[in-house]
Write an enzyme that holds these catalytic residues in place. Structure first.
Site, short mmCIF file in Angstrom:
data_model
loop_
_atom_site.label_atom_id
_atom_site.label_comp_id
_atom_site.label_asym_id
_atom_site.label_seq_id
_atom_site.Cartn_x
_atom_site.Cartn_y
_atom_site.Cartn_z
N PHE A 23 -4.90 11.88 -16.26
CA PHE A 23 -4.61 10.66 -15.50
C PHE A 23 -4.74 10.93 -14.01
CE2 PHE A 23 -1.90 7.77 -13.20
CZ PHE A 23 -2.07 6.56 -13.83
N ASN A 78 8.87 11.90 3.10
CA ASN A 78 8.03 10.77 3.50
C ASN A 78 8.82 9.67 4.21
OD1 ASN A 78 9.37 10.32 1.03
ND2 ASN A 78 7.97 8.69 0.49
N LYS A 120 -4.16 6.19 -23.23
CA LYS A 120 -3.10 5.34 -22.70
C LYS A 120 -3.36 5.10 -21.22
CE LYS A 120 0.09 9.13 -21.56
NZ LYS A 120 1.40 9.76 -21.84
N ASP A 173 5.24 1.02 -4.67
CA ASP A 173 4.90 0.34 -5.93
C ASP A 173 3.98 -0.85 -5.67
OD1 ASP A 173 6.43 2.03 -7.48
OD2 ASP A 173 8.24 0.86 -7.19
N THR A 193 8.25 0.23 -0.22
CA THR A 193 8.00 0.99 -1.44
C THR A 193 6.51 1.21 -1.64
OG1 THR A 193 8.25 0.96 -3.85
CG2 THR A 193 8.05 -1.16 -2.75
N ASP A 220 13.95 2.83 1.59
CA ASP A 220 13.00 3.33 0.60
C ASP A 220 13.48 2.90 -0.78
OD1 ASP A 220 10.95 4.92 -0.58
OD2 ASP A 220 12.40 6.51 -0.90
N ARG A 242 3.11 -0.85 -1.57
CA ARG A 242 2.02 0.08 -1.32
C ARG A 242 2.04 0.58 0.13
NH1 ARG A 242 0.52 1.99 -6.15
NH2 ARG A 242 -0.26 0.41 -7.58
#
Length: 1056
Positions: free
Chosen positions: A614, A883, A637, A754, A752, A432, A854
């Site tokens: 957000f 997770n 932002k 990301d 990951t 991870d 992802r």
């Protein structure tokens, strides 16, 4: 217990500001047809039958729901004996000795029953004892959780502390700040006036962003302990299930029915943050809770050496049967032909075991006798030796001071000793990222304002690249860890005349703030040409957020409780630039500004009008506020792609320069956000706000779409101000650890959540990706992935990319060339399908590093299973959050990091460490030691056991050598210096080596058999010669000795 929490913060009704997640659910009047959720119609039916009588144990007790007691152990008092026995008799040798122990109770056994049963009972009992002790440690950890305390309503408005395990469905509990929720709760109220609370769920899903939860408006008056004196309600909801993000139910209170949704549910093992306290009612307890529904039973794992030993036992047992069969055939023949002539054995009185009239039956009985008699071919004490060595090895791992983390006080733990030697055979490491490779601590490092880049500090990616380039031509063969350790000069010259700072002479940085640039510090920004734009930039940092300041009464310092680490880093940066956010009320935020006035530090109040928060779909956050001059400002932002699409024509002045800076920041491994603003006219805002309130108060399935549409109307015509760049710090020693493992020949995969660009940058930072490494990126074009034609096109595109990547690897002529594979989540979903997964795996195993972006928790487990089954080598998975549990349990070896994301990963793991860098020592040192010692002990000790079987102290050489292997066999420094010794595989168990040992063994057995068969005849012959030569006194005496010799021979020949 009185109400001690109090509402120590100003009361805030966040629902007036939040747009989406925090909007209050509407309720139906008495007689309403039920909840408005889609699953409402199913309540009371299959899957939706749970009924909770709140604060009414008399009605709740007959429903007999499970208690809140949880266990993660493999055994309990009832199942320990049968399950442990099953585990022990999975070993082939134990099955053989169980068979011989049963046969020892029959007359055919040449030994007493005790001599056969006692060794088996000792070996099995010792192994079961070890299993029991290891499971006892898991039980102790479970008890620590079960014995946590929480405040529970006992009646008459009084709350008392009880253990978690004593909670029951329907109990009302009070959870205070920074405590974990003891069960799945329905939130009733909180320390905030309108029932808002912040929840940290990273122990459930690995996400560090705080989630906002809210209670029903009907239960807001339940804000004091005394208010629960007469509280009664009924909850009808779904049955226990593993879905973390869905919930369907009704709340019946004061003759009204309210629809429940996931925003009122607080899940077990998540933590209360930024909120003094909450009241809640227990819905799911113990193993009915969603987190426990997502857990799986601890798998039973066996090491490869143990499985190889089964193969050896099979071979030895085959030889044993062959020898026994030959012996029994010879016995039957001699019983039939010779026994009638051996008058001294009194054949007329023989029993069925040696009956000349039934030689076949006698041969069968002798076969059983021989199987028991020659049983020393199966080395039972070898298992005892291995178990003892493994226990000592686990103790060494637990006591290794070099794997002690001073920050947390945690040591490495071998939670099972069965897999010690597997650590030395690891082929693939699957890791991870968040919390495992990184600290999950954001540092504000650089920024771009008005087209000018500020910040001269270097990210870890830049430092790693600079050191590698500096090592360059003169030190091509120098390992990367040596560069890290030895190249500590303050500056590295990349090209002539350009120096890059990588030294350790930085000034001590503030947590969350590593920015270095004198142009903006100490008020110097006021001297910059675009000081007005800089002022807007700093105000956006200080005002565009949802954080809450926490004032330390002892020191007066301010800490920020933010929804994300990024937001906290922005507030720290704003404070260091002279814009300190220090107070929030219901309608305003207050900022202390330095350097903006000749009067020194002044406090400014900004009234909050709206807050558009957000989320992953919007990818932006907006706050609308009014300053002290009654000017309405919109600060926004978000992701640069989202912000740039919403810029006005006159707001793109700095777009080109900012885009260039964002690309540079991305290459440096930094996370970026774009900042913008807009000035609103009073009339424009009033018209928009009316539409916004109308959409916000609407009821129906399209409410979210209406809010999105209205929000999009105001978030237009923006003016770009600049961009921020923050760094997610790597844990100490991660690059060096990964580089050493790569040199040892291990394949390293990072899984990951990301996006691909960020994951690649992190790969460079942690040395997973290196300069000169060729990248193969697999992704599918964006579009409608639901349509069948789009799916077909996506699969064809992915197949083409995989084929091209495989061709590139095959055509590479440089033998030292290294490849890295990067694949995103959508492509991975297709790559894991049955018709494509083997092609994907074949490409992946040709690459030195693999990064999957992802990735969902389920995909992590699927990837681990694919690698484990497809490669056929030992896989190791390492993670720190709940997770990662599926991945940890699926791998051959699971390693949990006892970090900040709770203990779920540790409790599911086989080994636990506190920092990723300790993985190097766990594998290269302990893994090598454990594997080499066990591997070098098994076959030689089996041979020694057989050779010295007839010696009284047969196992003394075994244990002396075992102790030598444990204590003196390998030096730690040599293990870490020569990492190539790690991937030994099963070289000690190759077929050639096995046949060699067996050849030596059976040569010795043959010599022994030869001696046993022919030596007595040889002695008998010479005895007769001697008797004739020396003319013994009487013929009777001579015949007497000859008869004795014949009897000895016959006894040896018959196996008596």
């Amino acid at each position: 217990m009185g109400r001690s929490g109090g509402r120590r913060r100003d009361r805030m009704r966040w629902s007036k500001l939040y747009t989406f997640n925090c909007f209050k659910g509407h309720h139906g009047e008495a007689g309403a047809e039920g909840p408005s959720s889609d699953g409402a119609g199913a309540l009371g039916g299959p899957g939706f039958s749970r009924v909770v009588h709140c604060n009414n144990p008399t009605l709740q007790k007959p429903l007999k729901y499970p208690t809140n007691y949880i266990t993660t152990t493999k055994y309990n008092i009832i199942t320990f004996f049968p399950k442990a026995i099953f585990e022990q008799f999975r070993r082939v040798a134990n099955l053989y000795f169980l068979l011989t122990a049963i046969l020892s109770l029959t007359p055919v056994c040449p030994f007493s029953a005790v001599s056969m049963i006692a060794p088996l009972a000792f070996v099995v009992g010792l192994s079961m004892l070890k299993e029991g002790l290891e499971d006892w440690r898991r039980f102790i950890q479970d008890m620590k959780v079960n014995n946590r305390k929480v405040s529970v309503h006992k009646g008459d408005g009084e709350f008392v502390y009880r253990h978690w395990e004593e909670l029951c469905v329907g109990d009302v509990v009070k959870v205070e700040k920074d405590q974990f929720f003891p069960a799945d709760l329905l939130m009733l109220s909180s320390s905030y006036e309108d029932g808002i609370c912040y929840v940290e769920t990273m122990n459930l899903d690995g996400e560090t962003n705080l989630k906002v939860k809210r209670s029903l408006e009907a239960t807001l008056p339940l804000e004091e302990d005394e208010s629960f004196k007469d509280f009664q309600a009924v909850i009808r909801c779904e049955d226990p299930n593993p879905s973390l993000y869905t919930f369907t139910g009704n709340f019946e209170y004061e003759r009204q029915v309210y629809a429940l949704d996931p925003f009122q549910i607080l899940l077990r093992d998540s933590k209360l943050r930024n909120t003094s306290f909450i009241y809640g009612v227990v819905i799911f307890t113990g193993h009915d809770s969603k987190v426990m529904q997502n857990s799986t039973e601890s798998p039973s794992k066996r090491s490869r050496i143990e499985r190889k030993m089964d193969l050896i036992i099979y071979i030895l047992f085959t030889v044993l049967v062959l020898i026994s069969l030959i012996s029994s055939i010879g016995f039957a023949v001699r019983i039939k032909l010779d026994l009638p002539h051996w008058w001294y054995l009194q054949p007329q009185n023989s029993n069925k075991l040696d009956d000349p009239s039934r030689p076949a039956l006698s041969g069968i009985f002798h076969l059983i006798t021989a199987l028991i008699l020659y049983g020393y071919l199966i080395p039972i004490s070898l298992y005892v030796s291995i178990e003892l060595v493994k226990v000592l090895q686990a103790h060494f791992i637990n006591q290794d001071i070099h794997m002690f983390d001073e920050d947390t006080g945690n040591t490495a733990q071998a939670r099972t000793s069965n897999l010690n030697e597997e650590l030395g055979q690891v082929h693939t490491v699957l890791s991870d990222k968040t919390g495992t490779l990184t600290c999950n601590q954001m540092d504000f490092l650089k920024c771009s304002i008005a087209g000018v880049s500020y910040g001269v500090g270097s990210s870890e990616v830049e430092i790693a690249a600079a050191k590698q380039m500096a090592s360059g031509a003169d030190e091509n063969d120098m390992p990367l860890q040596d560069i890290w350790e030895e190249n500590n000069e303050d500056e590295i010259e990349l090209v002539e005349g350009v120096n890059f700072s990588v030294g350790n002479n930085r000034k001590p940085s503030i947590k969350g703030f590593s920015f270095e640039d004198d142009r903006l510090m100490q008020g110097n920004w006021t001297k910059e040409p675009n000081s007005s734009t800089l002022l807007l930039f700093f105000r956006i940092l200080a005002l565009c957020h949802t954080a809450i300041p926490e004032i330390n009464e002892a020191t007066g310092s301010i800490a920020y409780e933010a929804e994300s680490p990024d937001e906290g880093a922005f507030l720290v940066a704003a404070r260091e630039f002279g814009f300190e956010f220090f107070k929030r009320t219901q309608s305003s935020v207050f900022v202390r500004e330095k350097h903006t006035s000749s009067q020194g530090t002044i406090e400014r109040e900004f009234k909050i009008l709206n807050l558009l928060e957000f989320n992953s779909k919007r990818k932006r956050m907006t706050v609308i506020l009014k300053d002290e001059d009654d000017q309405i400002l919109l600060f926004c932002k978000g992701a640069d792609s989202i912000i740039f699409d919403r810029l006005a024509k006159n707001g793109r002045m700095y777009e080109v320069d900012t885009t260039r800076h964002l690309n540079d920041y991305g290459e440096a491994g930094l996370r970026t956000l774009a900042l913008s603003y807009r000035v609103l006219e009073e009339s424009e805002y009033s018209f928009w706000n009316a539409e916004f309130v109308k959409a916000k108060t609407s009821i129906g399935p399209d409410r979210e779409l209406q809010l999105e549409r209205v929000s999009d109307l105001i978030e237009r015509e923006l003016i770009l101000v600049g961009a921020t760049a923050v760094e997610d710090k790597l844990q100490k020693g991660v690059p060096q650890c990964i580089d050493r493992l790569a040199q040892a020949g291990l394949k390293i995969w990072v899984l990951t959540g990301d996006k691909m660009e960020t994951a690649i940058n992190i790969g460079y930072a942690c040395s997973l990706l290196r300069q000169g490494m060729k990248q193969i990126c697999l992704s599918i074009p964006t579009g409608d992935q639901v349509a069948q034609d789009a799916k077909k096109a996506a699969k064809e595109s992915l197949l083409s990319q995989i084929a091209n990547g495989s061709q590139m690897v095959k055509l590479e002529k440089d033998p030292d060339a290294a490849f890295a594979l990067v694949i995103d989540g959508k492509a991975l979903a297709f790559a894991l399908e049955d018709d494509m997964k083997h092609m994907f795996l074949n490409l992946a195993i040709e690459c030195a590093s693999v990064i999957c972006c992802r990735v969902s928790p389920k995909q992590k487990a699927l990837v681990t299973r694919l690698v484990k089954e497809g490669v056929g080598q030992t896989t190791l998975a390492i993670g720190d959050g709940a997770n990662d549990v599926g991945m940890i349990q699926e791998a051959d070896i699971g390693v949990g990091i006892s970090g900040v994301e709770g203990m779920q990963a540790v409790m599911a793991s086989d080994f636990s460490i506190s920092q990723f860098r300790f993985l190097e020592r766990l594998l290269v040192v302990h893994g090598h030691w454990c594997y080499k010692r066990i591997a070098q002990m098994v076959l030689p000790e089996a041979l020694l056991f057989l050779t010295f079987h007839c010696i009284l102290f047969q196992n003394i050489p075994v244990y002396f050598k075992c102790l030598y292997q444990v204590f003196f066999s390998l030096n730690c420094r040599s293990a870490t210096s020569f990492t190539r010794i790690l991937p030994l595989g099963l070289q000690y168990f190759t077929l050639r080596r096995l046949l060699g040992f067996l050849g030596n063994l059976y040569t010795m057995i043959g010599l022994c058999c030869f001696s046993m068969l022919f030596l007595p005849r040889f002695l008998l012959y010479h005895l007769e010669c001697l008797s004739k030569m020396f003319l013994l006194k009487s013929a009777y005496s001579s015949q007497h000795y000859i008869s004795k010799g014949q009897r000895i021979f016959s006894l040896i020949g018959t196996g008596s």
